[in-house]
Design an enzyme around this catalytic site. Structure first.
Site, PDB file in Angstrom:
ATOM      1  N   ARG A  46     -23.500   9.429   3.765  1.00 25.89           N
ATOM      2  CA  ARG A  46     -24.006  10.036   2.528  1.00 25.89           C
ATOM      3  C   ARG A  46     -25.277  10.839   2.780  1.00 25.89           C
ATOM      4  O   ARG A  46     -25.480  11.905   2.176  1.00 25.89           O
ATOM      5  CB  ARG A  46     -24.265   8.939   1.493  1.00 25.89           C
ATOM      6  CG  ARG A  46     -24.651   9.444   0.104  1.00 25.89           C
ATOM      7  CD  ARG A  46     -24.647   8.292  -0.889  1.00 25.89           C
ATOM      8  NE  ARG A  46     -24.922   8.726  -2.247  1.00 25.89           N
ATOM      9  CZ  ARG A  46     -26.119   8.624  -2.841  1.00 25.89           C
ATOM     10  NH1 ARG A  46     -27.149   8.125  -2.174  1.00 25.89           N
ATOM     11  NH2 ARG A  46     -26.284   9.024  -4.083  1.00 25.89           N
ATOM     12  N   ASN A  78     -30.636  10.913  -5.625  1.00 24.69           N
ATOM     13  CA  ASN A  78     -31.060  10.197  -4.419  1.00 24.69           C
ATOM     14  C   ASN A  78     -31.961   8.993  -4.677  1.00 24.69           C
ATOM     15  O   ASN A  78     -31.914   8.007  -3.934  1.00 24.69           O
ATOM     16  CB  ASN A  78     -31.822  11.152  -3.479  1.00 24.69           C
ATOM     17  CG  ASN A  78     -30.934  12.194  -2.842  1.00 24.69           C
ATOM     18  OD1 ASN A  78     -29.780  11.928  -2.519  1.00 24.69           O
ATOM     19  ND2 ASN A  78     -31.466  13.399  -2.673  1.00 24.69           N
ATOM     20  N   HIS A 177     -15.914   7.455  -0.070  1.00 26.49           N
ATOM     21  CA  HIS A 177     -16.163   6.352  -1.001  1.00 26.49           C
ATOM     22  C   HIS A 177     -15.210   5.185  -0.764  1.00 26.49           C
ATOM     23  O   HIS A 177     -15.205   4.235  -1.543  1.00 26.49           O
ATOM     24  CB  HIS A 177     -16.069   6.845  -2.445  1.00 26.49           C
ATOM     25  CG  HIS A 177     -17.282   7.589  -2.897  1.00 26.49           C
ATOM     26  ND1 HIS A 177     -17.415   8.120  -4.160  1.00 26.49           N
ATOM     27  CD2 HIS A 177     -18.434   7.895  -2.242  1.00 26.49           C
ATOM     28  CE1 HIS A 177     -18.593   8.726  -4.267  1.00 26.49           C
ATOM     29  NE2 HIS A 177     -19.217   8.604  -3.122  1.00 26.49           N
TER      30      HIS A 177
END
Length: 302
Positions: A46, A78, A177
């Protein structure tokens, strides 16, 4: 708009002469970190994604705030969720000890993403190298360019297209994911208010994500095989068990349904396209040649 760099500007053998042990040194650091905490692999993948989507793959995400700019780490996409910075810093420190001032933080992020995938059982790919590091960062740009967990499909496709990435790349990269976790506040509205969700799945998730409070409680993005890089993510989307809105929109009667369906049937097809998309993503607007700098520490400009 196509924002990918020409392939000849980056090359896989960039450090073969200047730092021949760079890749093995990074790999050891990444494997050690993931062995200690398997979720870290998802976090490192990520980081590379969230770095590349903001002014290119330049390690700007790793910079702490200074008097001149606010860190991208404080962007809503973030803050409280981007993690793994200390792992990258440790890898950088080890590389600096053998080849000071040679290997960029941007390249370490790119290699760490590939090594994380492999460690978790996912695909490998040849990482092109030769990026340099930015000397600044932009929180506002991060908030504008990174996808939100509530993003509808057309917005996601448009965002990825601006980066030179296709709808197929969007679906393939979203397949990351298959590992990792999300905080309660990112999926609360989905499990309490949405209708395109399996009722049993929603009920199970509500047990660990109250309607009020508990914002930081974690849930796996893939409930079945949360610690393995596989194609199960696409299978759960077809069962309406996507945890985030931005996951389920990939299979909700829209233009990407067939891509999800194909990946759910073929792990090898997903792996092939994921690897290809990661290479394309790594080509987004890198700094090369004599541009900018090779940071001595990833969190501060030289």
């Amino acid at each position: 708009m196509l924002l990918l760099c020409e392939g000849h500007q980056l090359r896989s053998n960039f450090y073969d002469s200047s730092c021949p042990n760079a890749l093995s040194t990074i790999r050891t650091a990444i494997r050690t970190a993931i062995s200690a905490e398997r979720r870290m692999g998802a976090s490192l993948i990520r980081l590379h994604f969230h770095d590349c989507f903001v002014n290119g793959c330049d390690a700007s995400l790793l910079l702490d705030s200074t008097s001149s700019f606010e860190s991208e780490q404080n962007a809503i996409q973030n803050i409280g969720s981007a993690r793994g910075f200390q792992v990258i810093e440790k890898a950088k420190s080890r590389v600096e000890s053998i080849c000071p001032g040679v290997v960029s933080c941007a390249d370490i992020l790119a290699v760490a993403a590939r090594d994380s995938s492999v460690k978790l059982g996912g695909p490998s790919w040849t990482v092109k190298l030769g990026r340099r590091d930015s000397a600044t960062a932009s929180k506002s740009e991060a908030e504008r360019e990174l996808p939100l967990f509530t993003a509808p499909l057309d917005s996601l496709i448009s965002l990825f297209r601006r980066k030179g990435l296709s709808a197929k790349d969007l679906v393939a990269l979203s397949g990351a994911h298959t590992i990792g976790q999300a905080q309660c506040f990112t999926f609360r509205d989905r499990i309490y208010n949405h209708t395109n969700i399996d009722s049993g799945f929603a009920r199970k998730r509500r047990n660990h994500c109250p309607s009020n409070g508990g914002d930081s409680k974690l849930a796996p993005l893939d409930l079945v095989t949360p610690n393995s890089f596989d194609n199960n993510y696409f299978k759960i989307l077809m069962e309406k068990k996507g945890l985030l809105e931005s996951d389920q929109v990939l299979f909700n009667g829209g233009s990407t349904d067939e891509i999800v369906r194909s990946y759910s049937k073929s792990r090898s097809a997903f792996y092939l396209d994921f690897a290809e998309a990661m290479v394309k993503m790594g080509d987004i607007e890198p700094l090369t040649g004599s541009a900018r700098q090779i940071r001595a520490r990833c969190s501060v400009p030289n």
